[in-house]
Design a protein around this motif. Structure first.
Motif, PDB file in Angstrom:
ATOM      1  N   GLY A 115       8.850  -8.154  -7.261  1.00 46.32           N
ATOM      2  CA  GLY A 115       7.581  -7.932  -7.921  1.00 46.32           C
ATOM      3  C   GLY A 115       6.889  -9.239  -8.245  1.00 46.32           C
ATOM      4  N   GLY A 116       5.691  -9.130  -8.823  1.00 45.67           N
ATOM      5  CA  GLY A 116       4.895 -10.298  -9.150  1.00 45.67           C
ATOM      6  C   GLY A 116       3.854 -10.591  -8.095  1.00 45.67           C
ATOM      7  N   ASP A 117       3.085 -11.636  -8.314  1.00 45.92           N
ATOM      8  CA  ASP A 117       2.042 -12.031  -7.363  1.00 45.92           C
ATOM      9  C   ASP A 117       2.664 -12.580  -6.085  1.00 45.92           C
ATOM     10  OD1 ASP A 117       0.162 -11.315  -9.204  1.00 45.92           O
ATOM     11  OD2 ASP A 117      -0.310 -13.356  -9.847  1.00 45.92           O
ATOM     12  N   ILE A 155       2.790  -1.194  -0.251  1.00 50.14           N
ATOM     13  CA  ILE A 155       2.433  -1.110  -1.670  1.00 50.14           C
ATOM     14  C   ILE A 155       3.041   0.142  -2.322  1.00 50.14           C
ATOM     15  CG2 ILE A 155       0.354  -2.487  -1.440  1.00 50.14           C
ATOM     16  CD1 ILE A 155      -1.307   0.007  -1.379  1.00 50.14           C
ATOM     17  N   TYR A 197       6.819  -0.941  -2.719  1.00 50.76           N
ATOM     18  CA  TYR A 197       7.037  -2.035  -3.680  1.00 50.76           C
ATOM     19  C   TYR A 197       5.853  -2.118  -4.647  1.00 50.76           C
ATOM     20  CZ  TYR A 197      10.508  -3.232  -0.167  1.00 50.76           C
ATOM     21  OH  TYR A 197      11.566  -3.188   0.718  1.00 50.76           O
ATOM     22  N   PRO A 198       5.740  -1.155  -5.554  1.00 54.70           N
ATOM     23  CA  PRO A 198       4.570  -1.079  -6.447  1.00 54.70           C
ATOM     24  C   PRO A 198       4.484  -2.221  -7.456  1.00 54.70           C
ATOM     25  CG  PRO A 198       6.241   0.520  -7.100  1.00 54.70           C
ATOM     26  CD  PRO A 198       6.687  -0.041  -5.782  1.00 54.70           C
ATOM     27  N   LYS A 199       5.575  -2.953  -7.678  1.00 53.00           N
ATOM     28  CA  LYS A 199       5.557  -4.053  -8.642  1.00 53.00           C
ATOM     29  C   LYS A 199       5.047  -5.355  -8.031  1.00 53.00           C
ATOM     30  CE  LYS A 199       9.252  -2.182 -11.550  1.00 53.00           C
ATOM     31  NZ  LYS A 199      10.608  -2.410 -12.108  1.00 53.00           N
ATOM     32  N   VAL A 200       4.827  -5.360  -6.718  1.00 54.04           N
ATOM     33  CA  VAL A 200       4.292  -6.554  -6.048  1.00 54.04           C
ATOM     34  C   VAL A 200       2.770  -6.498  -6.060  1.00 54.04           C
ATOM     35  CG1 VAL A 200       4.142  -7.843  -3.885  1.00 54.04           C
ATOM     36  CG2 VAL A 200       6.306  -6.772  -4.550  1.00 54.04           C
ATOM     37  N   ASN A 201       2.159  -7.561  -6.552  1.00 53.35           N
ATOM     38  CA  ASN A 201       0.698  -7.683  -6.506  1.00 53.35           C
ATOM     39  C   ASN A 201       0.366  -8.513  -5.273  1.00 53.35           C
ATOM     40  OD1 ASN A 201      -2.056  -7.769  -7.116  1.00 53.35           O
ATOM     41  ND2 ASN A 201      -1.821  -9.618  -8.346  1.00 53.35           N
ATOM     42  N   LEU A 202       0.096  -7.834  -4.161  1.00 50.97           N
ATOM     43  CA  LEU A 202      -0.120  -8.495  -2.879  1.00 50.97           C
ATOM     44  C   LEU A 202      -1.569  -8.977  -2.778  1.00 50.97           C
ATOM     45  CD1 LEU A 202       1.439  -9.176  -0.277  1.00 50.97           C
ATOM     46  CD2 LEU A 202       0.609  -7.023   0.686  1.00 50.97           C
ATOM     47  N   ILE A 203      -1.737 -10.280  -2.652  1.00 52.81           N
ATOM     48  CA  ILE A 203      -3.056 -10.905  -2.529  1.00 52.81           C
ATOM     49  C   ILE A 203      -3.190 -11.389  -1.092  1.00 52.81           C
ATOM     50  CG2 ILE A 203      -4.580 -12.736  -3.383  1.00 52.81           C
ATOM     51  CD1 ILE A 203      -2.714 -12.693  -5.941  1.00 52.81           C
ATOM     52  N   LYS A 239      10.380 -16.974  -3.274  1.00 57.15           N
ATOM     53  CA  LYS A 239      10.017 -15.546  -3.227  1.00 57.15           C
ATOM     54  C   LYS A 239      10.527 -14.873  -1.952  1.00 57.15           C
ATOM     55  CE  LYS A 239       5.890 -16.252  -6.079  1.00 57.15           C
ATOM     56  NZ  LYS A 239       4.445 -15.964  -6.260  1.00 57.15           N
TER      57      LYS A 239
END
Length: 315
Positions: free
Chosen positions: A90-92, A114, A117-123, A280
């Motif tokens: 998870g995380g950015d 997504i 892995y809902p805890k990943v903030n994919l940018i 990561k």
């Protein structure tokens, strides 16, 4: 000396402006300036030349900035070690993708990733290969998807799939009647190209055996869009080459103009690339597994010849 001070130094070194560096660091400008000044006082040197606009970096300051990048990266690794030990994904996570892959690959895997892995903030950022490499080296990207091999010592490459080149050859073109084409059939002056800066363009140039020769032509067209190249081909201005995934959604009329190469098919290698520091990695590996699992069903070609995306021929 603190990690925070070093992070502020890196921000100023990147933006060459204290106000902008503070804004990007989410602190006030006086706070950032004070911490940088405190570090300079402690070391008894000047890292930045404030008399210049934009702000300059002193000779010793450049060495400190280089070392600060290593220290901050290693500090980030500590949190990364803890996350991996806990199995936390998870995380950015900032992912770069080259323009000739983004439109076709992203819709294939994004929704699945997504949800899994809902805890990943994919940018996600669309960038040219040179920019991807620079941002990976500077820590502004966690990973990227690009055509390889790139042969950059600081970058690791994990192939995801091999995507064949496909000819788009309209009626009345000299090659239209051929059921399959060969690389020897290609004449670079006859192939409509993407504009400079696209690695797929460089791959096409490397694929074509004949030197580029525009003598006798009355126009030169380069575009950033495969759709534009197809439309120009249909107007009788030449042929073009497309990545395989870009051919899947063409209408039936356009698909009649597609010609595959004789085996081994020339292809580009698409890889997940990341810095050798391997920060990561739990997210990077999750991305790799998701993409590879989905694309494996769409591209089953094995008998291919990888064409380098590195420009080895002059225009």
């Amino acid at each position: 000396m603190t990690i925070t001070q070093l992070q502020y130094v890196l921000a100023v070194a990147e933006h060459r402006n204290f106000t902008l560096a503070a804004e990007k660091s989410f602190v006030t400008q006086p706070t950032l300036s004070m911490q940088v000044q405190k570090l300079e006082d402690e070391l008894d040197i000047l890292i930045f030349d404030r008399s210049k606009k934009p702000i300059g970096i002193t000779e010793v300051g450049a060495k400190i900035v280089a070392q600060a990048k290593n220290i901050v990266a290693e500090a980030d690794r500590i949190k990364d070690i803890v996350d991996q030990d806990k199995g936390f994904i998870g995380g950015d996570f900032v992912l770069g993708i080259i323009p000739t892959v983004m439109p076709t690959l992203l819709p294939m895997f994004l929704s699945t990733f997504i949800k899994k892995y809902p805890k990943v903030n994919l940018i996600i950022k669309e960038q040219a290969t040179d920019t991807l490499i620079e941002n990976l080296q500077d820590g502004h990207l966690d990973a990227a998807i690009a055509a390889t091999p790139l042969e950059v010592s600081s970058i690791k490459e994990r192939p995801l799939y091999y995507e064949p080149f496909v000819g788009y050859i309209p009626q009345n073109h000299r090659l239209h009647e051929k059921k399959e084409i060969e690389t020897a059939d290609l004449e670079i002056a006859d192939v409509l190209l993407l504009q400079d800066g696209h690695c797929f363009r460089d791959g096409v140039i490397n694929l074509c055996k004949s030197p580029k020769n525009k003598v006798g032509e009355h126009f030169q067209i380069e575009s950033g869009s495969f759709e534009t190249l197809i439309n120009l081909s249909n107007e009788g201005l030449g042929m073009t080459l497309l990545p395989y995934l870009n051919t899947m959604d063409l209408d039936d009329a356009k698909k009649k103009n597609l010609r595959h190469f004789t085996k081994p098919s020339p292809a580009r290698e698409i890889s997940l690339i990341y810095h050798k520091s391997e920060l990561k990695m739990q997210i990077t590996e999750a991305l790799r597994e998701t993409i590879a699992g989905i694309v494996r069903g769409a591209i089953t070609f094995q008998d291919v010849e990888i064409i380098s995306p590195v420009n080895t021929k002059k225009d």
